[in-house]
Motif scaffolding. Structure first.
Motif, PDB file in Angstrom:
ATOM      1  N   VAL A  57      -0.399   9.738   8.040  1.00 42.93           N
ATOM      2  CA  VAL A  57       0.312  10.480   7.215  1.00 42.93           C
ATOM      3  C   VAL A  57      -0.895  10.571   6.104  1.00 42.93           C
ATOM      4  CG1 VAL A  57       1.957  10.191   5.189  1.00 42.93           C
ATOM      5  CG2 VAL A  57       2.819   9.224   7.510  1.00 42.93           C
ATOM      6  N   ASP A  58      -1.168  11.677   5.864  1.00 46.85           N
ATOM      7  CA  ASP A  58      -2.487  12.228   5.159  1.00 46.85           C
ATOM      8  C   ASP A  58      -2.217  13.023   3.886  1.00 46.85           C
ATOM      9  OD1 ASP A  58      -5.013  12.526   4.312  1.00 46.85           O
ATOM     10  OD2 ASP A  58      -5.449  13.931   5.919  1.00 46.85           O
ATOM     11  N   ASP A  59      -2.536  12.753   2.592  1.00 49.24           N
ATOM     12  CA  ASP A  59      -2.398  13.557   1.527  1.00 49.24           C
ATOM     13  C   ASP A  59      -3.734  13.748   0.977  1.00 49.24           C
ATOM     14  OD1 ASP A  59      -2.881  11.582  -0.931  1.00 49.24           O
ATOM     15  OD2 ASP A  59      -1.426  10.400   0.240  1.00 49.24           O
ATOM     16  N   ASP A  60      -3.553  14.579  -0.255  1.00 45.87           N
ATOM     17  CA  ASP A  60      -5.063  14.972  -0.799  1.00 45.87           C
ATOM     18  C   ASP A  60      -4.569  14.761  -2.305  1.00 45.87           C
ATOM     19  OD1 ASP A  60      -3.066  16.844  -1.516  1.00 45.87           O
ATOM     20  OD2 ASP A  60      -4.239  18.809  -1.102  1.00 45.87           O
ATOM     21  N   GLY A  61      -3.857  13.359  -2.829  1.00 43.72           N
ATOM     22  CA  GLY A  61      -3.611  13.133  -3.960  1.00 43.72           C
ATOM     23  C   GLY A  61      -4.753  12.434  -4.745  1.00 43.72           C
ATOM     24  N   GLU A  62      -4.348  11.647  -5.565  1.00 47.11           N
ATOM     25  CA  GLU A  62      -5.467  10.530  -6.422  1.00 47.11           C
ATOM     26  C   GLU A  62      -6.366   9.693  -5.556  1.00 47.11           C
ATOM     27  OE1 GLU A  62      -3.331   9.292  -9.799  1.00 47.11           O
ATOM     28  OE2 GLU A  62      -2.634  11.211 -10.340  1.00 47.11           O
ATOM     29  N   GLY A  63      -5.644   9.212  -4.672  1.00 44.27           N
ATOM     30  CA  GLY A  63      -6.155   8.233  -3.604  1.00 44.27           C
ATOM     31  C   GLY A  63      -6.072   6.866  -4.334  1.00 44.27           C
ATOM     32  N   ILE A  64      -6.617   5.963  -3.834  1.00 44.83           N
ATOM     33  CA  ILE A  64      -6.531   4.442  -3.917  1.00 44.83           C
ATOM     34  C   ILE A  64      -7.968   3.828  -3.926  1.00 44.83           C
ATOM     35  CG2 ILE A  64      -5.390   2.233  -3.113  1.00 44.83           C
ATOM     36  CD1 ILE A  64      -3.418   3.935  -1.633  1.00 44.83           C
ATOM     37  N   ASP A  65      -7.944   2.828  -4.969  1.00 46.42           N
ATOM     38  CA  ASP A  65      -9.394   2.225  -4.966  1.00 46.42           C
ATOM     39  C   ASP A  65      -9.557   1.227  -3.624  1.00 46.42           C
ATOM     40  OD1 ASP A  65     -11.467   0.383  -5.757  1.00 46.42           O
ATOM     41  OD2 ASP A  65     -11.166   0.942  -7.913  1.00 46.42           O
ATOM     42  N   PRO A  66     -10.218   1.026  -2.959  1.00 47.22           N
ATOM     43  CA  PRO A  66     -10.540   0.091  -1.911  1.00 47.22           C
ATOM     44  C   PRO A  66     -10.122  -1.169  -2.257  1.00 47.22           C
ATOM     45  CG  PRO A  66     -12.420   1.587  -1.934  1.00 47.22           C
ATOM     46  CD  PRO A  66     -11.545   1.953  -3.314  1.00 47.22           C
ATOM     47  N   VAL A  67     -10.387  -1.680  -3.369  1.00 47.94           N
ATOM     48  CA  VAL A  67     -10.095  -3.037  -3.764  1.00 47.94           C
ATOM     49  C   VAL A  67      -8.646  -3.423  -3.552  1.00 47.94           C
ATOM     50  CG1 VAL A  67      -9.580  -2.595  -6.310  1.00 47.94           C
ATOM     51  CG2 VAL A  67     -10.692  -4.735  -5.319  1.00 47.94           C
ATOM     52  N   HIS A  68      -7.656  -2.365  -3.917  1.00 43.84           N
ATOM     53  CA  HIS A  68      -6.073  -2.582  -3.451  1.00 43.84           C
ATOM     54  C   HIS A  68      -5.990  -2.613  -1.914  1.00 43.84           C
ATOM     55  CE1 HIS A  68      -5.662  -2.439  -7.787  1.00 43.84           C
ATOM     56  NE2 HIS A  68      -6.120  -1.325  -7.881  1.00 43.84           N
ATOM     57  N   ILE A  69      -6.686  -1.990  -1.230  1.00 41.79           N
ATOM     58  CA  ILE A  69      -6.087  -1.645   0.183  1.00 41.79           C
ATOM     59  C   ILE A  69      -5.962  -2.905   1.055  1.00 41.79           C
ATOM     60  CG2 ILE A  69      -6.874  -0.824   2.222  1.00 41.79           C
ATOM     61  CD1 ILE A  69      -8.247   1.523   1.076  1.00 41.79           C
ATOM     62  N   PRO A  70      -6.520  -4.115   0.930  1.00 37.61           N
ATOM     63  CA  PRO A  70      -6.193  -5.320   1.650  1.00 37.61           C
ATOM     64  C   PRO A  70      -4.821  -5.826   1.285  1.00 37.61           C
ATOM     65  CG  PRO A  70      -8.358  -5.609   1.018  1.00 37.61           C
ATOM     66  CD  PRO A  70      -7.984  -4.485   0.304  1.00 37.61           C
ATOM     67  N   ARG A  71      -4.300  -5.556   0.132  1.00 36.32           N
ATOM     68  CA  ARG A  71      -3.105  -6.314  -0.343  1.00 36.32           C
ATOM     69  C   ARG A  71      -1.826  -5.263  -0.339  1.00 36.32           C
ATOM     70  NH1 ARG A  71      -3.519  -9.388  -5.911  1.00 36.32           N
ATOM     71  NH2 ARG A  71      -1.576  -9.992  -5.030  1.00 36.32           N
ATOM     72  N   LEU A  72      -2.041  -4.015   0.130  1.00 38.04           N
ATOM     73  CA  LEU A  72      -0.867  -2.998   0.000  1.00 38.04           C
ATOM     74  C   LEU A  72       0.298  -3.352   0.717  1.00 38.04           C
ATOM     75  CD1 LEU A  72      -3.026   0.314   0.575  1.00 38.04           C
ATOM     76  CD2 LEU A  72      -1.979  -0.550  -1.675  1.00 38.04           C
ATOM     77  N   THR A  73       0.255  -4.184   1.657  1.00 38.20           N
ATOM     78  CA  THR A  73       1.535  -4.619   2.650  1.00 38.20           C
ATOM     79  C   THR A  73       1.904  -5.758   2.042  1.00 38.20           C
ATOM     80  OG1 THR A  73      -0.107  -5.589   4.370  1.00 38.20           O
ATOM     81  CG2 THR A  73       0.490  -3.477   4.571  1.00 38.20           C
ATOM     82  N   GLU A  74       1.595  -6.284   1.034  1.00 38.18           N
ATOM     83  CA  GLU A  74       2.229  -7.474   0.162  1.00 38.18           C
ATOM     84  C   GLU A  74       3.512  -7.099  -0.354  1.00 38.18           C
ATOM     85  OE1 GLU A  74      -0.224  -9.540  -2.323  1.00 38.18           O
ATOM     86  OE2 GLU A  74      -1.981  -9.926  -0.755  1.00 38.18           O
ATOM     87  N   ARG A  75       4.627  -7.917  -0.352  1.00 38.32           N
ATOM     88  CA  ARG A  75       5.789  -7.415  -0.615  1.00 38.32           C
ATOM     89  C   ARG A  75       5.621  -7.324  -2.593  1.00 38.32           C
ATOM     90  NH1 ARG A  75      10.335 -10.633   2.402  1.00 38.32           N
ATOM     91  NH2 ARG A  75       9.352 -10.796   4.272  1.00 38.32           N
ATOM     92  N   PHE A  76       6.148  -6.074  -2.829  1.00 41.25           N
ATOM     93  CA  PHE A  76       6.170  -6.156  -4.530  1.00 41.25           C
ATOM     94  C   PHE A  76       4.740  -5.975  -4.842  1.00 41.25           C
ATOM     95  CE2 PHE A  76       9.991  -8.825  -3.552  1.00 41.25           C
ATOM     96  CZ  PHE A  76      10.763  -7.811  -3.775  1.00 41.25           C
ATOM     97  N   TYR A  77       3.591  -5.787  -4.151  1.00 35.79           N
ATOM     98  CA  TYR A  77       2.259  -5.528  -4.832  1.00 35.79           C
ATOM     99  C   TYR A  77       2.416  -3.966  -5.180  1.00 35.79           C
ATOM    100  CZ  TYR A  77      -2.645  -4.994  -5.341  1.00 35.79           C
ATOM    101  OH  TYR A  77      -3.865  -4.966  -5.833  1.00 35.79           O
TER     102      TYR A  77
END
Length: 431
Positions: free
Chosen positions: A355-375
């Protein structure tokens, strides 16, 4: 080198002396032989002394000798002394390591390069039932016979721990971690996580029960609010606006409860009963239509099918996971953004849904925690979009149930790519 030269000159002088004495007696060659024989006897005696010292009295002072043999005895003695000091130091270090391992509450088991038991601490005896008298030299899989442990041991991929019950007490939950070291040797550590497991089970039961109990009052509340919403024209403007906000928040709470119940089911139920080969194209087309409906046709959503294989899994669970990724792409990208759903083959027979988009993107510092609940990356914006904060947690659990892996690639201003990688065993080629 000087001693060696001196020893050669000594042999030469003995030979000359022997020839001289033999010349006086009229037998020069016999004199030479006698001088060389004397030299040979001397060296044989020293060699015999060296042999007796090394074999019978290696810890005593070396035999007294001069010249090259004296230097050789001294060098050997110093070397032996240094080796004994090193051995004593290593023995002391090994003893400290074993003492510290014995003091650990976790099981520690040392295996040789073949997987045979070499040493273990007392905690391993208590947790795993290892007995010194019978089990030393046995292969680890002869004693820990759970098929999941055997597969974990043979896979040689020890990045993640393995959780199993104790082989001698099913009430105890152990977490195994294997580490490779030395000459392909292995260290097996087992930790008792029974208490943590029970707390986690209590948490899951609590969330599931509370979520289930909340469904009924929320349904009643939603029904009355819907009724009052139909009468907005008859109500004062301020009251009508309040009812509209209450409807929105009630719907958000219902979505949250539904996601919590789904997560609880994914955690408790192992699944697999409804897994079958699925055509990915029709599923992605259905998700595309739902994403367009959510965006009110303000996004461009396309499908790219680079693979004709089918995917083995639960259609309901996979649809839920991919829908979460697609809906997140709609919620967190501005209107007019391009969203791509792709089904593609990968090396080694695996395949992936992207699933690919051309939006604003995500800072890599957040990526390891994206799958945490309510993060949430942006809490204010996430709340405004109506998300529950559980979507990626659901994706993670669905993929775990399908032996798959979630990869995230993103940089600020460059969009985001979420890739669900499925192993070859889950990919069916009809050709």
């Amino acid at each position: 080198m000087r001693l060696w030269s001196r020893e050669i000159w000594r042999i030469v002088w003995l030979a000359i002396l022997g020839i001289s004495l033999g010349w006086l007696l009229g037998y020069p060659w016999l004199g030479l032989a006698g001088g060389l024989l004397f030299c040979l006897v001397y060296h044989l005696r020293q060699l015999r002394a060296l042999y007796q010292w090394l074999t019978l009295h290696p810890h005593d002072e070396p035999p007294a000798a001069k010249g090259m043999w004296g230097e050789l005895f001294d060098r050997l003695y110093r070397y032996q002394k240094s080796q004994r000091i090193t051995q004593n130091r290593l023995r002391a270090t090994l003893a400290r390591i074993q003492e510290s391992s014995e003091a650990m509450r976790d099981s520690v088991v040392m295996l040789d390069r073949h997987g045979d038991l070499e040493w273990w601490n007392s905690a391993a005896t208590d947790m795993l039932g290892l007995q010194t008298a019978h089990d030393r030299g046995q292969h680890i899989t002869n004693l820990l016979r759970d098929p999941r442990f055997i597969s974990y041991f043979n896979a040689r991929e020890y990045g993640e721990p393995l959780t199993l019950t104790s082989p001698i007490d099913e009430r105890r939950i152990l977490q195994y971690q294997i580490t490779l070291y030395g000459d392909d040797e292995r260290l097996v550590m087992a930790r008792d996580i029974t208490r943590l497991h029970r707390l986690e089970q209590m948490r899951r039961d609590f969330v599931a029960n509370v979520s289930h109990e909340l469904r009924t009052p929320l349904t009643v509340l939603s029904g009355y609010l819907e009724t009052y919403g139909d009468l907005k024209e008859l109500l004062p403007p301020r009251l009508g606006k309040g009812i509209g906000q209450m409807e929105e928040q009630t719907k958000r709470m219902q979505n949250l409860v539904n996601d919590l119940l789904l997560l609880s089911r994914l955690e408790i139920d192992r699944g697999g009963e409804d897994h079958q080969p699925l055509a990915v194209g029709p599923m992605l087309e259905s998700i595309r239509r739902d994403a367009l409906a959510l965006s009110h046709q303000q996004h461009s959503v396309q499908i790219i099918l680079d693979c004709e294989a089918r995917l083995v899994g639960s259609e309901q669970e996979l649809r839920s996971a991919i829908s979460n990724l697609a809906f997140n792409a709609v919620r967190y990208t501005p209107a007019g953004s391009q969203i791509t759903l792709r089904w593609a083959a990968m090396p080694n027979g695996s395949a992936c849904i992207e699933v690919d988009d051309d939006g604003e993107g995500i800072d890599p510092v957040h990526i390891p925690r994206l799958t945490e609940r309510f993060y949430r990356v942006d809490k204010g914006r996430s709340t405004a979009t109506g998300g529950t904060g559980l979507g990626l947690a659901i994706v993670k659990h669905v993929l775990l149930r399908h032996d798959a892996l979630l990869q995230v690639e993103s940089l600020p201003g460059e969009g985001a790519l979420f890739r669900c990688v499925f192993p070859p065993a889950r990919v069916v080629n009809d050709a």
